[in-house]
Design an enzyme around this catalytic site. Structure first.
Site, PDB file in Angstrom:
ATOM      1  N   LYS A 118       1.695  -0.726   0.363  1.00 27.00           N
ATOM      2  CA  LYS A 118       0.166   0.183   0.245  1.00 27.00           C
ATOM      3  C   LYS A 118       1.364   1.269  -0.110  1.00 27.00           C
ATOM      4  CE  LYS A 118      -2.686   3.281   2.438  1.00 27.00           C
ATOM      5  NZ  LYS A 118      -1.867   4.074   3.354  1.00 27.00           N
ATOM      6  N   ASP A 136      -6.066  -0.259   0.093  1.00 27.01           N
ATOM      7  CA  ASP A 136      -5.935  -0.634   1.698  1.00 27.01           C
ATOM      8  C   ASP A 136      -6.988  -1.372   1.714  1.00 27.01           C
ATOM      9  OD1 ASP A 136      -7.805   1.642   1.667  1.00 27.01           O
ATOM     10  OD2 ASP A 136      -6.666   2.832   2.020  1.00 27.01           O
TER      11      ASP A 136
END
Length: 206
Positions: A118, A136
């Site tokens: 991420k 995410d």
DNA sequence: AACTCGGGGCA
DNA sequence: TGCCCAGAGTT
């Protein structure tokens, strides 16, 4: 999926203030701020980084800090011990392996301590403008519920979103999904009565 | 796949 | 007070 634009328009109407709230001016600062943001809100991270970057704006100044120094400066954020050690080691790896620059490759970024899939996506997209859609927990949950993708891993969700959404809307839609995930489409007890894209919802995990 | 880290935010 | 969290690393 042919009504993507319609869904994004609805979300934009529901979250007119959606935007990146992470404070940064350079790739290095973005990298640090993003590492610090893991499991912490941007607002609490900014409370620390604004002053921190004022005093230590770049790698050359950061590398003078000991782990204990960094801990003292970011103690207000959760997981501060892990994050301090990560930042400390990142500075040294950048110096020794990357000529003091923040790399733009996914593999190189993820080789840095405290940098996962991420964080690497965010740095690539925001700092270098490289096509990447950061996924995410919120983006993963929301896009799957809305039916934008049926993929079961973050990487595949990212691939699907990049095909579905025009590249110039990746950054905005990323924040729209996150805002929607935090405010409305929460993991537990989502506020479906207030959701403007409830019609499209696949009700995954509800 | 399931755990751990952790202070803040929020009810 | 107690619960959850804009993740990553380890087992």
């Amino acid at each position: 999926m042919d009504n993507v634009e319609e869904i994004l328009d609805k979300l934009e109407k529901q979250h007119p203030d959606a935007r990146c709230e992470l404070y940064h001016n350079t790739p290095f600062q973005l990298l640090v701020a993003t590492v610090l943001s893991a499991q912490s809100t941007d607002k609490s991270v900014n409370k620390v980084t604004v002053g921190l970057f004022e005093e230590y704006p770049d790698l050359d100044s950061f590398i003078t800090l000991e782990i204990g120094d960094i801990e003292d400066k970011i103690r207000k954020i959760g997981l501060y011990k892990n994050k301090s050690r990560s930042i400390y080691n990142i500075c040294r790896v950048l110096k020794s392996d990357f000529d003091g620059m923040v790399p733009c490759g996914e593999k190189e970024l993820m080789s840095l301590p405290g940098v996962g899939r991420k964080t690497a996506s965010v740095v690539r997209a925001v700092a270098f403008g490289i096509p990447a859609f950061a996924v995410d927990t919120h983006v993963f949950r929301v896009t799957r519920r809305i039916g934008l993708t049926e993929a079961k891993t973050p990487d595949k969700v990212s691939d699907d979103l990049m095909k579905l959404i025009p590249e110039d809307r990746w950054i905005l839609s990323h924040h729209l999904f996150i805002f929607h995930g935090r405010r409305i489409c929460k993991a537990k007890n989502p506020l479906c009565a207030e959701c403007m894209v409830f019609e499209e919802c696949m009700k995954i995990g509800l």
